[in-house]
Write a protein that holds these residues in place. Structure first.
Motif, mmCIF file in Angstrom:
data_model
loop_
_atom_site.group_PDB
_atom_site.id
_atom_site.type_symbol
_atom_site.label_atom_id
_atom_site.label_comp_id
_atom_site.label_asym_id
_atom_site.label_seq_id
_atom_site.Cartn_x
_atom_site.Cartn_y
_atom_site.Cartn_z
ATOM 1 N N GLN A 373 36.747 31.119 28.407
ATOM 2 C CA GLN A 373 35.740 30.354 27.859
ATOM 3 C C GLN A 373 34.270 30.611 28.380
ATOM 4 O O GLN A 373 33.548 30.804 27.474
ATOM 5 N N LEU A 374 34.237 31.169 29.670
ATOM 6 C CA LEU A 374 32.902 31.569 30.058
ATOM 7 C C LEU A 374 32.597 32.769 29.376
ATOM 8 O O LEU A 374 31.419 33.025 29.107
ATOM 9 N N PHE A 375 33.556 33.827 29.209
ATOM 10 C CA PHE A 375 33.096 34.872 28.458
ATOM 11 C C PHE A 375 32.808 34.513 27.070
ATOM 12 O O PHE A 375 31.958 35.370 26.571
ATOM 13 N N GLU A 376 33.494 33.818 26.567
ATOM 14 C CA GLU A 376 32.978 33.555 25.004
ATOM 15 C C GLU A 376 31.597 33.093 25.050
ATOM 16 O O GLU A 376 30.884 33.492 24.224
ATOM 17 N N GLY A 377 31.186 32.315 26.118
ATOM 18 C CA GLY A 377 29.973 31.807 26.055
ATOM 19 C C GLY A 377 28.715 32.851 26.202
ATOM 20 O O GLY A 377 27.787 33.044 25.597
ATOM 21 N N ALA A 378 29.451 33.896 27.078
ATOM 22 C CA ALA A 378 28.281 35.040 27.310
ATOM 23 C C ALA A 378 28.265 35.942 26.124
ATOM 24 O O ALA A 378 27.126 36.428 25.835
ATOM 25 N N VAL A 379 29.377 35.975 25.194
ATOM 26 C CA VAL A 379 29.444 36.844 23.986
ATOM 27 C C VAL A 379 28.416 36.135 22.929
ATOM 28 O O VAL A 379 27.483 36.784 22.414
ATOM 29 N N LEU A 842 30.073 26.204 22.471
ATOM 30 C CA LEU A 842 28.854 25.825 22.807
ATOM 31 C C LEU A 842 28.474 25.299 24.113
ATOM 32 O O LEU A 842 27.250 25.822 24.681
ATOM 33 N N VAL A 843 29.200 24.398 24.801
ATOM 34 C CA VAL A 843 28.799 24.131 26.067
ATOM 35 C C VAL A 843 28.668 25.262 26.990
ATOM 36 O O VAL A 843 28.020 25.353 28.139
ATOM 37 N N GLY A 844 29.857 26.132 26.939
ATOM 38 C CA GLY A 844 29.864 27.321 27.667
ATOM 39 C C GLY A 844 28.371 27.966 27.693
ATOM 40 O O GLY A 844 28.304 28.879 28.486
ATOM 41 N N VAL A 845 27.741 28.048 26.421
ATOM 42 C CA VAL A 845 26.473 28.748 26.583
ATOM 43 C C VAL A 845 25.597 28.106 27.307
ATOM 44 O O VAL A 845 24.711 28.841 28.104
ATOM 45 N N GLY A 846 25.389 26.659 27.209
ATOM 46 C CA GLY A 846 24.471 26.044 27.850
ATOM 47 C C GLY A 846 24.760 25.867 29.194
ATOM 48 O O GLY A 846 23.598 25.944 30.020
ATOM 49 N N ALA A 847 25.836 25.589 29.784
ATOM 50 C CA ALA A 847 26.119 25.348 31.378
ATOM 51 C C ALA A 847 25.454 26.414 32.235
ATOM 52 O O ALA A 847 25.089 26.020 33.190
ATOM 53 N N PRO A 848 25.795 27.598 31.851
ATOM 54 C CA PRO A 848 25.457 28.617 32.707
ATOM 55 C C PRO A 848 23.683 28.697 33.053
ATOM 56 O O PRO A 848 23.249 28.976 34.100
ATOM 57 N N VAL A 849 22.909 28.133 32.062
ATOM 58 C CA VAL A 849 21.645 28.339 31.868
ATOM 59 C C VAL A 849 21.443 27.379 33.128
ATOM 60 O O VAL A 849 20.290 27.242 33.873
ATOM 61 N N VAL A 850 21.823 26.259 33.464
ATOM 62 C CA VAL A 850 21.680 25.234 34.425
ATOM 63 C C VAL A 850 22.487 25.361 35.741
ATOM 64 O O VAL A 850 22.285 24.593 36.590
ATOM 65 N N GLY A 851 22.831 26.727 35.861
ATOM 66 C CA GLY A 851 23.787 26.964 36.979
ATOM 67 C C GLY A 851 24.990 26.231 37.325
ATOM 68 O O GLY A 851 25.344 26.334 38.360
ATOM 69 N N GLY A 852 25.710 26.237 36.126
ATOM 70 C CA GLY A 852 27.012 25.743 36.281
ATOM 71 C C GLY A 852 28.050 26.087 35.309
ATOM 72 O O GLY A 852 27.726 27.265 34.674
ATOM 73 N N ARG A 853 29.020 25.450 34.989
ATOM 74 C CA ARG A 853 29.930 25.884 33.933
ATOM 75 C C ARG A 853 30.495 24.716 32.964
ATOM 76 O O ARG A 853 30.206 23.613 33.448
ATOM 77 N N GLY A 854 31.299 24.894 32.046
ATOM 78 C CA GLY A 854 31.737 23.753 31.290
ATOM 79 C C GLY A 854 32.642 24.347 30.184
ATOM 80 O O GLY A 854 33.017 25.423 30.100
ATOM 81 N N GLY A 855 33.404 23.260 29.496
ATOM 82 C CA GLY A 855 34.750 23.441 28.543
ATOM 83 C C GLY A 855 35.017 22.400 28.021
ATOM 84 O O GLY A 855 34.480 21.336 28.373
ATOM 85 N N GLY A 856 35.713 22.514 27.118
ATOM 86 C CA GLY A 856 36.526 21.408 26.527
ATOM 87 C C GLY A 856 37.001 21.723 25.084
ATOM 88 O O GLY A 856 37.516 23.047 24.780
#
Length: 889
Positions: A373-379, A842-856
């Motif tokens: 999920q984090l990888f997909e956010g980076a993509v 989409l949450v995987g795109v935003g969460a790293p910006v605030v120094g964290g992670r997310g999913g769902g």
């Protein structure tokens, strides 16, 4: 010839020639400069340094070793293995160059039916240090080697030292010519694949005073007695004698490859990338097995991290081979059956090993899901920013922080048509390695300044009298300050004293050092610490409060008797807790560490689950029952093997001599190898009360307890607390639990009511927030930062706002800021999902910006971080991702 047979043949050869065979030490050798034993000579290091007397003048061993610096090369070459076995023969002044060369030549060239290894003498080449004409001449004289098969090389290749001040000297390496199919002719100086090194003979004849690099050091003096240290790679010899092309195909390793082939359906030997992955699996499974057999558990630091990496690389390699099911239950037992033939500890510890390994695989499989999920956010971020390359920082974060394998990132990026900033990733990895090397150098440096202690130790060890005496008249042998010997020290100074005998127990085996005083006429010195800087020598760190002390003074060493007795209670109670845990949890509850000081103990043990409150009560109950039973406590010295036969527990990584001290409580109920001080009977412990139970790493739990008077004091404090609460709540102590439960229930009811009111207030804003939606490439987008709103309320509001957007494509992205943290919730309508807009992505795109992670899920997802100021930027990143996806659809 099987690997186990080669191993035994080596030991038998040297035993017949008067060498005392030594068993392999644990991989977790007690040396602050090493993570693992990485060479066969490591257990011999105290003998080479003169810190201990060897049990015989000539020794032989086959030592378990692990090297991790070349882990990335595993599978790519014929000779890189993480775990390997090093055969060695050692001489401490008995024989030197001619003897070492004669033994090596006899073993490798004697026919197999006569007890040798049977190598063709015409295939043997050797190297010597440039200028070592003696070694070259001996090879010609003893082996009859022609001059062209004796090659001279420089210090980088043919000089050996430990990397720190100590013994060193030139070496001679033995190579086998595998034939023209493996490379060009010309000997080892031309090609070390065709000409494979199998044995290194080190002629240790100098003491080095400073070591700056492999080829940069200062020679202090010749050694009084030249010494021999040799190392022959068992796996290398095996694959030459077994006629296979590399170490991964020998009988102790290849069956794991065979099972991996069955599971994956791939063929070995047809595809280079697949072959590398299969070799990685075989090497790492075996290496992990041997580390766990010696007590390592997966974790995030030091040894545990290395093990975790090996296990995860194995799982990852199988995944790249197309196997997504659990693999360790299929592969690890294969290696167990192979290695158990030579190392019985593998079989004895199998239940503990398998539990830890399988739990680690399950955890990593969950990591792979989250990492994807984090990888997909980076993509998404890369595409939004119109880049065709994933940033090195993102890839490093995936690899280092979240444990997502780099190779898997490369493969998945290629599938998405993206490149990876390999240089940026490599630079960050180099920085990390440099930090690790700097740390290792710092640790190594911490152990360097031992010259003063070694000089004192050379005159004899320090007898410990503290098992039977607490007051001893003794003589000052040395005064040491900042690593330098001095003739005396005066009032106000803090120095170390070495006595000719001592009752003070030095910190070891988990037991804190004794305290007390060293006194004489005109002298009073407080003992603040007691240590063993080198084996056999005890030093006393003292603060001189009155007078002066000088070498040769007669003094009285007085241990603090009250503190010593409390230490005895705590140490014996540690053994009681260990026995209680094994009685209730079974043999997998193996000690992973301990510490005890007067009145307190903590005990670490292997376990995959937390202790339930009921089990904690049972452990405390069994422990106190053993204390009340007044079990006899005895300490007996005996041969190590005798203690093992009696079932005595040993601590992983501890070094034990041929004679050990076994401490028993109640006979077979508790038997441990231990050098600590203990009570005479368990009743002297008095009382034990468990105070805490926690996790200190994957598969390792910790219990803490007070004992003796400290336990009574702890219970008295708890009784006073109960009395205070009873008085405060106006109930009897036996009614306190019911009263507190009612209060908690009432508080929860009030909290729910408050939450409902807050929810109604938030929902009242839903229409206003939905009305502020903007059009983003045909999608209604809502992005709002809300102060003082937490995750649950934010999710409720996001769902309400989404419902107000109707049937049109819509994305709701809310950032709640509360208690110094950011919560992110993204919700999508059905029409938005049809356009490819997924909430989890989409949450995987935003969460790293605030120094964290997310999913769902696709319809609603949640994440968060700690960078409060970046909340608007996170919503901006999500909006850009929506724009890019909507425009692309």
């Amino acid at each position: 010839m099987k690997t186990s047979e080669i191993r035994q043949r080596f030991l038998d050869f040297f035993a017949e020639r008067g060498h005392l065979v030594q068993p392999s030490s644990s991989l977790l050798y007690n040396d602050p400069t090493l993570l693992f034993v990485n060479a066969g000579m490591v257990p011999m290091k105290p003998y080479f340094l003169g810190e201990e007397q060897p049990p015989a003048r000539t020794l032989a061993s086959v030592q378990k070793c692990v090297r991790t610096l070349d882990i990335e090369e595993v599978g790519k070459t014929t000779r890189h293995g993480t775990f390997f076995q090093m055969c060695g023969n050692f001489s401490f002044g008995e024989y030197f160059k001619s003897g070492a060369i004669q033994h090596a030549w006899d073993l490798i060239t004697t026919a197999q039916d006569a007890g040798g290894l049977g190598f063709d003498p015409d295939t043997i080449w050797v190297t010597v240090l440039e200028g070592d004409d003696e070694a070259a001449g001996l090879w010609r004289e003893i082996a009859g080697l022609p001059a062209e098969r004796i090659q001279a090389r420089g210090l980088l290749d043919n000089y050996w030292h430990m990397g720190v001040p100590g013994p060193g000297g030139p070496n001679s390496e033995i190579y086998v010519d595998r034939g023209p199919a493996y490379g060009p002719d010309g000997g080892p100086v031309v090609d070390e694949d065709r000409f494979l090194e199998i044995w290194n003979l080190v002629f240790m004849q100098y003491e080095l005073s400073a070591v700056r690099a492999k080829d940069d050091f200062d020679v202090m003096r010749p050694l009084p007695k030249p010494q021999i240290d040799t190392g022959a790679g068992l796996e290398r010899i095996a694959y030459l004698l077994q006629g296979v092309d590399n170490l991964y195909e020998i009988d102790e390793i290849y069956p794991v490859i065979g099972r991996a082939v069955e599971l994956s359906g791939r063929q070995y030997g047809t595809d280079h990338d697949d072959d590398v992955r299969l070799r990685v699996v075989a090497d790492h499974v075996r290496s992990a097995l041997m580390l766990m057999a010696d007590g390592v558990t997966p974790g995030n630091e030091a040894r545990g991290y290395v093990l975790r990496r090996l296990l995860r690389r194995s799982v990852r390699a199988m995944r790249l081979l197309g196997v997504t099911d659990r693999v360790l239950p299929e592969l690890l037992p294969v290696s167990r059956d192979l290695m158990g033939l030579s190392y019985p500890e593998v079989l004895q510890s199998w239940e503990r090993i398998s539990q830890a390994a399988y739990a680690e695989e399950d955890a990593f499989r969950r990591t792979l899901v989250a990492g994807t999920q984090l990888f997909e956010g980076a993509v998404r971020t890369a595409r939004t920013e119109q880049r065709d390359t994933l940033a090195g920082e993102q890839v490093f974060q995936l690899h280092d922080t979240y444990g997502f394998p780099y190779d898997l990132t490369l493969e998945m990026a290629a599938e998405q048509g993206l490149q990876v900033d390999r240089e940026g990733f490599a630079a960050l990895m180099r920085e990390q390695r440099d930090r690790a090397k700097a740390d290792a150098r710092a640790k190594k440096g911490a152990g360097q300044n031992l010259e003063a202690y070694s000089a004192v130790r050379a005159d004899g060890e320090t007898p410990f009298l503290g098992y039977t005496e607490l007051l001893t008249e003794t003589t000052v042998r040395a005064v040491v300050a900042d690593g330098v010997s001095r003739p005396s020290a005066g009032e106000g100074e803090t120095v170390e004293l070495v006595l000719d005998r001592t009752p003070f127990y030095p910190e070891s085996g988990g037991q804190d050092a004794d305290g007390g005083e060293i006194i004489a006429d005109g002298l009073r010195a407080e003992v603040v610490d007691v240590q063993r800087p080198v084996p056999g020598l005890i030093t006393h760190r003292v603060r001189i409060t009155f007078g002066e002390v000088a070498v040769g003074d007669t003094v009285r060493a007085q241990v603090d008797t009250t503190a010593r007795m409390d230490s005895c209670r705590a140490h014996s109670a540690t053994h009681v807790v260990h026995a209680a845990l094994r009685q209730l949890l079974g043999p997998t509850a193996v000690q992973a560490g301990s510490y005890n000081r007067p009145g307190y103990l903590r005990f670490d043990f292997n376990a995959t689950q937390a202790l339930t409150p009921g089990l904690r009560e049972e452990i405390e109950g069994v422990s106190n029952e053993a204390i009340r039973s007044d079990l006899e406590v005895t300490a007996t010295e005996m041969p190590l093997q005798r203690a093992k036969d009696l079932g005595a527990m040993a601590m992983f990584g501890e070094k034990y001599g041929d004679v050990v001290r076994m401490v028993e409580l109640g006979g077979p109920w508790s038997r441990e190898l231990c050098g600590g001080t203990h009570v005479e009977s368990s009743a002297q412990i008095g009382l034990l009360t468990l105070t805490a139970e926690s996790s200190i790493g994957s598969g390792v739990r910790r219990v803490e307890a007070f004992v003796g008077a400290d336990a009574f004091d702890h219970l008295a404090r708890e009784r006073a607390l109960v009395a205070h609460l009873s008085d405060l709540l106006k109930v009897q102590p036996d009614q306190l639990t019911d009263r507190v439960e009612r209060l908690v229930g009432q508080l929860r009811t009030v909290e729910k009511e408050l939450a409902a009111v807050r929810g109604q207030q938030l929902l009242a804003r839903g229409a206003e927030i939905a009305g502020a939606a903007t059009d983003v490439a045909g999608t209604a987008f809502v992005g709002r930062t809300l102060e003082g709103v937490g995750g649950a309320d934010l999710r409720t509001l996001a769902t309400d706002v989404r419902g107000r957007l109707g049937e049109r494509p819509g994305v709701v992205a809310l950032a709640g800021v509360a208690d110094g943290k950011v919560s992110l919730v993204v919700a999508t309508t059905a029409a938005a999902r049809e356009r490819g807009l997924q909430a989890g992505t989409l949450v995987g795109v935003g969460a790293p910006v605030v120094g964290g992670r997310g999913g769902g899920k696709a319809d609603i997802a949640q994440g968060g971080g700690t960078d409060v100021d970046a909340a608007p930027d996170a919503l901006g990143a999500i909006e850009r991702a929506v724009r890019a996806e909507a425009a692309g659809s």
